[in-house]
Structure formats: structure tokens, C-alpha cells
Design a protein around this motif. Structure first.
Motif, short mmCIF file in Angstrom:
data_model
loop_
_atom_site.label_atom_id
_atom_site.label_comp_id
_atom_site.label_asym_id
_atom_site.label_seq_id
_atom_site.Cartn_x
_atom_site.Cartn_y
_atom_site.Cartn_z
N CYS A 46 44.43 2.11 -24.29
CA CYS A 46 43.80 1.02 -25.04
C CYS A 46 43.94 -0.28 -24.27
CB CYS A 46 44.45 0.89 -26.42
SG CYS A 46 43.84 -0.49 -27.42
N HIS A 103 34.21 0.08 -20.22
CA HIS A 103 35.59 0.51 -20.49
C HIS A 103 36.34 0.92 -19.24
CE1 HIS A 103 35.68 1.28 -25.09
NE2 HIS A 103 34.80 0.34 -24.82
N GLU A 135 39.76 2.99 -25.67
CA GLU A 135 39.53 1.98 -26.70
C GLU A 135 39.68 0.60 -26.08
OE1 GLU A 135 41.55 0.54 -30.98
OE2 GLU A 135 42.22 2.37 -29.98
#
Length: 475
Positions: A101, A114, A119
Motif C-alpha cells: 500500500c 500504481h 493499493e
């Protein structure tokens, strides 16, 4: 199960801003805790001290001059390639079973990419949230830009600040994660990057505390006569060279207040780790992408290889006191590229490629350091003797950090250092010929005109960002 890894970064925090490591004017109780419970690396440098290159180095293990990312533009193709090959740090960890994350500023291009994280939540999400509830709180209403040196008070309360939002997100991840997988959480704070806008509560903490004075040297005492090439970025991004001593002190007060606001927020994060039993199996790593000149030598901002800009803090706190000494200070040179192999060694993962960085978990040996930034600023350091060079005007300075840690005395005209200077100059040229031949012309660095005093540089940019959600540059 493998150990968890919590990487905490700030943005633009210079090395000398932690109380436990010598600054008696700042409040940093939670960074003090990390220093007391872990190992502090007191000579940690960014090889390209601006935002995107340092973050690219953390993600790939490649130094800026190796990857070609030496400015805040142009890393998208490299990052896409590294992600496709599953070589970015989160991609490697995700593929090895980690829950990954990113929470906070990433400064990726494109912003929403990303690059291996499962996440990701960005400051852009914070701004979008508060756009929808503007009647309750309006961040950045003061209008001071993302590069300006002027101090200003935040237009939101602590609970509505971006610092608090990033911590909220990190805590939420820790409390809702998959408990059957180890995690890699990069908690990336935007402060103390300008605007220097602490919440009033933290500004008030420093009301009666004198600020350290900026550093000046025998080469920088008079603004008009110092090498102007090193001031180019200052003239572009700030007014600090116009500031009185009292005004510089006010900006330093705001800068310290923002660092303290982040530090106090770490208390919530560490409390969450303790309450969830995670301190026993979580490594916590703290650093910053680059520093801030903060008025030293009449300069502001970053990109330079002076101590205020390129020298940043690094503390590694192992879980329950295992894996690294507790309360130790390591005075051997380390650099940003070392984080990639260090984190992978913590995870028990072999790096997918040979990297120039070295794991910081084992014995370290002294090494040479090379820096390159924006195709204009360069550095070579050997045995604490540092040569800095700017292609603006072709100017260079030489410092012996063992005797002069804050670069007050230029040794470039000292006969005792003539041979050392010539050797470093040749090393820097050979290094550029290997990695950046386009920077050379006829065996020497290409040069550009230095600005003339007082700051007659045409491209002024104070960091005007308001509603551009295509870039991750809100602070």
C-alpha cells in the motif's frame, strides 16, 4: 510469516532536524524514539536531491544518473518498464506475498499509476474530498505556492490537515489489512515541503524558541560576490535572498513546526502498531527524499549538493530490538539507492537485478559518492572531501567535511588541496563520460550562463497549484 515493513518518508526534510541527533531547538519525540530504539545513519545522501528522482531510486534501486531520471520530469517510461519486468520495489514484494500500500505523496507520472502497489491513496484524493465539503474546511486557501519560502498559517485545523489525513489512511490500512500476509506500507508525508503552512497549534509551540541562524561561509557571506550559478534555483523558486534575518527565522519556525506536526502524527501511527501487536514483527524505516537549504548561503529549495539539500535523515528501527543495534549511530556514507536492497533483505527476497546500492543491515565500508541533478549540478565526495560543481557559469567549490561539516570554508584555492581537487575533478568528468556523456563537450562540462545579481533569472516559478488533479504535487 515474513516481517512487516513500514517505510515513512517526509518531503524536503534536511538532516539536522531531529532532536535526538543534535538539534536542541526542535520537538521530535517520535523520531527520537526511533533513534533510541534503532540505528541512525548520520551520513545519508540523495544522489539527485529532488522529489521524483529520489522516489524513483527508492522504487527501482537505480541512482538517478543510472536510470536517466535526474529531474522531476520524464520517469514514466522507466517506471512502466520496471513494473512490466516486476522489478519495482512494491512489485517484487507483492509477487512475494506482501500486501502493498502507498499512502500519501508518490509524485508518480502519471499520477494514478500504481507501479506495483496493490493499493494507493494520494494527496489528490484529500483535495477531492475537501472540495466536496468546502463549507467545513478549505485547505490551501492562503494562496502561497508549493515552492515559496514565505511562512503562512494553514487554513485548516489539525484534524483536517493533509498530515492528519495521511496518518488516518495509514492507520486504516493497518487496522483493516489481511492478517495472513506481511505488509509493505509506504506512508509518505508531504511536509515540510513548502508551502510553509503549519497548523496554528504547531506554529504556537515555537513562539518562544530561538531558531538556529542560517549558515554562511567565506565564499557566501556577501550575496553579490558569491558564485551565482549555485543560486539559480533559489532565484527561480523563492525570495529568500531578499529576506531579513528575522524573516528567515520566521520561515524556519514554520518549517520546524511542520516537522513537529508530522512527528506528533507518528505517535498515532506507532500507537496503532503497539495496540495491534505489530511492533514485535515490523521494521520501521524513516527518511526524506531530499533536504531544504533553509536560508543557508542565501539559498532555498533543493537540487544542490550542499549539506542542507542532499544530506537527509535515515533511521531504521528493527522489530523488538532484533536485526540492528539499538541506539547506534552509523557514520559511514550511505545513499538513497541503499534502501531498495535493504528492504528486500528485510523481506528475505533476492533483488531481481544487480544494484549499485548496498544493504544497510550488514557491515559498511566507506565509498565514493557521485551526484547529478537536472543536468546542471554535480558532486563527487571521497573521504569526506566534497567537490560541488554547477554548469551555470562552470563554477565549483571544495569542502573538507571532516573539518568543516557545514561548508563554511571553500578550499578550491588552497594549495594544500590542489592535488585532491584535481583528482576529484577528473573522477567527476570520467563519471559523467560513463553515465551522462551528453553533459560533456570537448572533455569538459557544457555550461550555461549564471544569473547576474540580483537574481535576474527569467523563469520565475513559485509553485502555483490549485485544482490540477493530473499531477501529485499538493502539499
Amino acid at each position: 510469516m515474513a516481517d512487516n515493513i513500514l517505510l515513512i518518508t517526509t518531503d524536503q526534510q534536511r538532516f539536522d532536524t531531529i532532536q535526538a541527533l543534535g538539534n536542541r531547538s526542535i520537538f521530535t519525540p517520535h523520531l527520537n524514539y526511533m533513534a533510541d530504539q534503532g540505528t541512525a545513519f548520520t551520513r545519508f545522501y540523495a544522489d539527485c536531491p529532488v522529489c521524483v528522482p529520489s522516489r524513483t531510486t527508492i522504487m527501482t534501486g537505480l541512482r538517478g544518473f543510472e536510470s536517466g531520471v535526474v529531474s522531476n520530469a520524464g520517469h514514466a517510461s522507466l517506471m512502466a518498464e520496471e513494473t512490466a519486468a516486476r522489478r519495482t520495489l512494491p512489485a517484487v514484494l507483492t509477487d512475494c506475498g506482501y500486501q502493498t500500500c502507498a499512502m500519501g505523496k508518490m509524485h508518480f507520472d502519471p499520477a494514478r499509476a500504481h507501479y506495483g502497489f496493490e493499493e494507493m491513496k494520494l494527496p489528490l484524493d484529500y483535495m477531492r474530498r475537501y472540495d466536496r465539503c468546502a463549507e467545513r474546511a478549505r485547505p490551501k486557501l492562503h494562496g502561497v505556492g508549493e515552492c515559496a519560502f514565505e511562512p503562512v498559517i494553514s487554513t485548516v485545523e489539525v484534524k483536517d490537515s493533509l498530515t492528519a489525513w495521511i496518518t488516518d489512511g495509514a492507520v486504516d490500512f493497518l487496522e483493516t489489512r489481511d492478517p495472513l500476509r506481511p505488509f509493505f506500507l509506504w506512508t509518505s508525508y508531504t511536509k515540510p515541503h513548502p508551502p510553509f503552512d503549519p497548523c496554528r497549534d504547531f506554529w504556537d509551540l515555537y513562539g518562544g524558541i530561538p531558531m538556529p541562524e542560517p549558515v554562511f561561509g567565506d565564499w557566501s557571506g556577501e550575496l553579490e560576490s558569491q558564485p551565482q550559478g549555485f543560486l539559480t534555483g533559489t532565484y527561480i523558486n523563492s525570495n529568500v535572498y531578499r529576506f531579513s534575518p528575522e524573516q528567515i527565522a520566521a520561515s524556519r519556525r514554520a518549517y520546524y513546526a511542520m516537522i513537529t506536526q508530522v512527528d506528533y502524527s507518528l505517535g498515532r501511527l506507532f500507537g496503532c502498531l503497539r495496540e495491534n501487536g505489530l511492533l514485535r514483527n515490523t521494521w520501521v524505516i524513516f527518511t526524506s527524499d531530499h533536504g531544504e537549504m533553509l536560508g543557508d548561503h542565501h539559498m532555498a529549495q533543493k537540487s544542490l549538493f550542499f549539506e542542507g539539500s542532499a544530506h537527509v535523515p535515515l533511521i531504521i528501527m528493527p522489530p523488538a530490538g532484533r536485526g540492528l543495534p539499538v541506539g547506534k549511530r552509523v557514520d559511514t556514507l550511505a545513499e538513497m539507492a541503499d534502501l531498495y536492497p535493504t528492504i528486500l533483505e528485510i523481506a528475505g527476497v533476492r533483488p531481481p537485478r544487480q544494484t549499485s546500492g548496498r544493504s544497510l543491515l550488514g557491515p559498511l565500508e566507506e565509498r565514493e559518492f557521485y551526484g547529478s541533478c537536472e543536468g546542471r549540478h554535480y558532486c563527487v565526495m571521497e573521504n569526506r572531501v566534497k567537490l560541488v560543481y554547477t554548469a551555470f557559469g562552470g563554477q565549483s567549490l571544495l569542502f573538507d567535511l571532516a573539518r568543516d561539516p557545514m561548508e563554511r570554508r571553500d578550499l578550491s584555492a588552497d594549495p594544500a588541496y590542489a592535488k585532491v581537487q584535481e583528482r576529484l575533478r577528473r573522477k567527476l568528468l570520467a563519471h559523467a563520460a560513463q553515465y551522462q556523456p551528453e553533459a560533456l563537450e570537448n572533455g569538459a562540462f557544457r555550461t550555461w550562463p549564471a544569473p547576474s545579481f540580483p537574481g535576474d533569472y527569467p523563469d520565475r516559478w513559485y509553485g502555483f497549484h490549485y485544482h490540477d488533479y493530473s499531477v501529485d504535487t499538493f502539499h
